[in-house]
Scaffold this active site. Structure first.
Site, PDB file in Angstrom:
ATOM      1  N   HIS A 179       0.756  -1.106   0.026  1.00 14.38           N
ATOM      2  CA  HIS A 179       0.004   0.155   0.092  1.00 14.38           C
ATOM      3  C   HIS A 179       1.037   1.223  -0.120  1.00 14.38           C
ATOM      4  CE1 HIS A 179      -2.591   2.999   1.107  1.00 14.38           C
ATOM      5  NE2 HIS A 179      -2.276   3.215   2.187  1.00 14.38           N
ATOM      6  N   HIS A 185       1.324   5.769  -1.071  1.00 14.42           N
ATOM      7  CA  HIS A 185       0.448   7.029  -1.350  1.00 14.42           C
ATOM      8  C   HIS A 185       1.508   7.440  -2.555  1.00 14.42           C
ATOM      9  CE1 HIS A 185      -0.452   7.386   3.492  1.00 14.42           C
ATOM     10  NE2 HIS A 185      -0.861   6.407   2.885  1.00 14.42           N
ATOM     11  N   TYR A 210       0.279  -4.757 -20.230  1.00 16.95           N
ATOM     12  CA  TYR A 210       1.028  -5.266 -18.917  1.00 16.95           C
ATOM     13  C   TYR A 210      -0.006  -4.542 -17.664  1.00 16.95           C
ATOM     14  CZ  TYR A 210       4.839  -7.795 -20.883  1.00 16.95           C
ATOM     15  OH  TYR A 210       5.565  -8.429 -21.550  1.00 16.95           O
TER      16      TYR A 210
HETATM   17 ZN   LIG Z   1      -2.257   5.008   3.310  1.00 18.72          ZN
END
Ligand SMILES: [Zn+2]
Length: 211
Positions: A92, A94, A119
Site C-alpha cells: 500500500h 501513497h 501489462y
Molecule cells: Zn495509506
C-alpha cells in the site's frame, strides 16, 4: 521462504520503492503472509530504512506478537487478506500519480484507469475506487473488504492504492505497473486515447490468467 528471507525481502523492496520516489516520509506499508501469521512494516517506519529485526510479527488473528507496533493501516491489509486467501503479500503506497488519479472528479469508480496497455491489464486489471474515509476509520476496512474478493488492487480515494498478489515481488511489480499507468493516464487525460478493446482484453485474460 523462511522468516529471515521474508524480512530481507521486505527491507529490499521497501528501499527500492523509497529510493525511486514511489513512497516518501513514513508513508506506505508492506505485509507478507507467513506460516504463523503475518510480517508487517511498523508504524511510522520509513520504507527506505527498515530494520529486519524490528518488522512487526502478527499471529493468525492479527494480534501483535513482537517487533515494533504494526502500521496503523494494518486493518486495510487484514481486510484484503480475509477476502483473498491465496494472496501472500500486500503493498500500500501513497504514490503520487496514483493518488492524483484518485482525486480526479470524472474517473469511473468501477474502473479508475482505462486499459491503456497489455501489462496493466495483466498485472492490475480493473481498479475500483474506494470512497474517501478519514485515516484509521475502520469503515474503510469494510469498504475495502467489499471489493477485494473480486479485485487484487483497489484505489482509495484521495489516498492511494492497495495491491495484493501471490508474492511480494508480484505485488511490488503490480504496484509499479499501476503507478506508471496512472502517470500515462494523466499524460493522456483529455486526449481521448485509444484503449485496448474488450476483445483484446479477453485475449490477454485467456492467455495470461491472473489466477
Ligand atoms: Zn495509506
Amino acid at each position: 521462504m523462511s522468516d529471515a528471507s521474508l524480512r530481507e525481502e521486505i527491507v529490499l523492496f521497501g528501499k527500492s520503492l523509497f529510493d525511486r520516489g514511489l513512497t516518501m516520509g513514513s508513508s506506505g506499508n508492506i505485509s507478507v503472509r507467513t506460516d504463523e501469521g503475518w510480517l508487517m512494516t511498523p508504524t511510522n517506519a520509513c520504507l527506505g530504512r527498515l530494520d529486519p529485526a524490528r518488522i512487526s510479527r502478527l499471529d493468525q488473528d492479527g494480534r501483535h506478537l513482537d517487533g515494533d507496533k504494526p502500521t496503523k493501516e494494518s486493518f486495510l491489509h487484514m481486510a484484503v487478506y480475509a477476502e483473498r486467501p491465496k494472496d501472500q503479500a500486500i503493498v500500500h503506497l501513497h504514490s503520487t500519480h496514483s493518488v492524483a488519479v484518485s482525486c480526479l472528479p470524472d474517473i469511473d469508480p468501477c474502473n479508475c484507469i482505462p486499459p491503456l496497455t497489455a501489462y496493466y491489464v495483466m498485472r492490475v486489471g480493473r481498479l475500483p475506487l474506494v470512497p474517501y474515509h478519514v485515516p484509521g476509520d475502520m469503515a474503510l476496512g469494510d469498504a475495502v473488504r467489499g471489493l477485494a474478493g473480486k479485485h487484487s488492487a483497489v484505489l482509495l480515494a484521495n489516498h492511494g492504492p492497495v495491491v495484493a498478489a501471490k508474492s511480494l515481488e508480484a505485488a511490488v511489480y503490480a504496484t509499479e505497473e499501476l503507478e506508471e499507468t496512472a502517470k500515462l493516464y494523466l499524460l493522456l487525460h483529455g486526449k481521448n486515447p485509444r484503449c485496448l478493446s474488450e476483445e483484446q482484453i479477453e485475449v490477454l485474460n485467456a492467455r495470461f490468467p491472473k489466477g
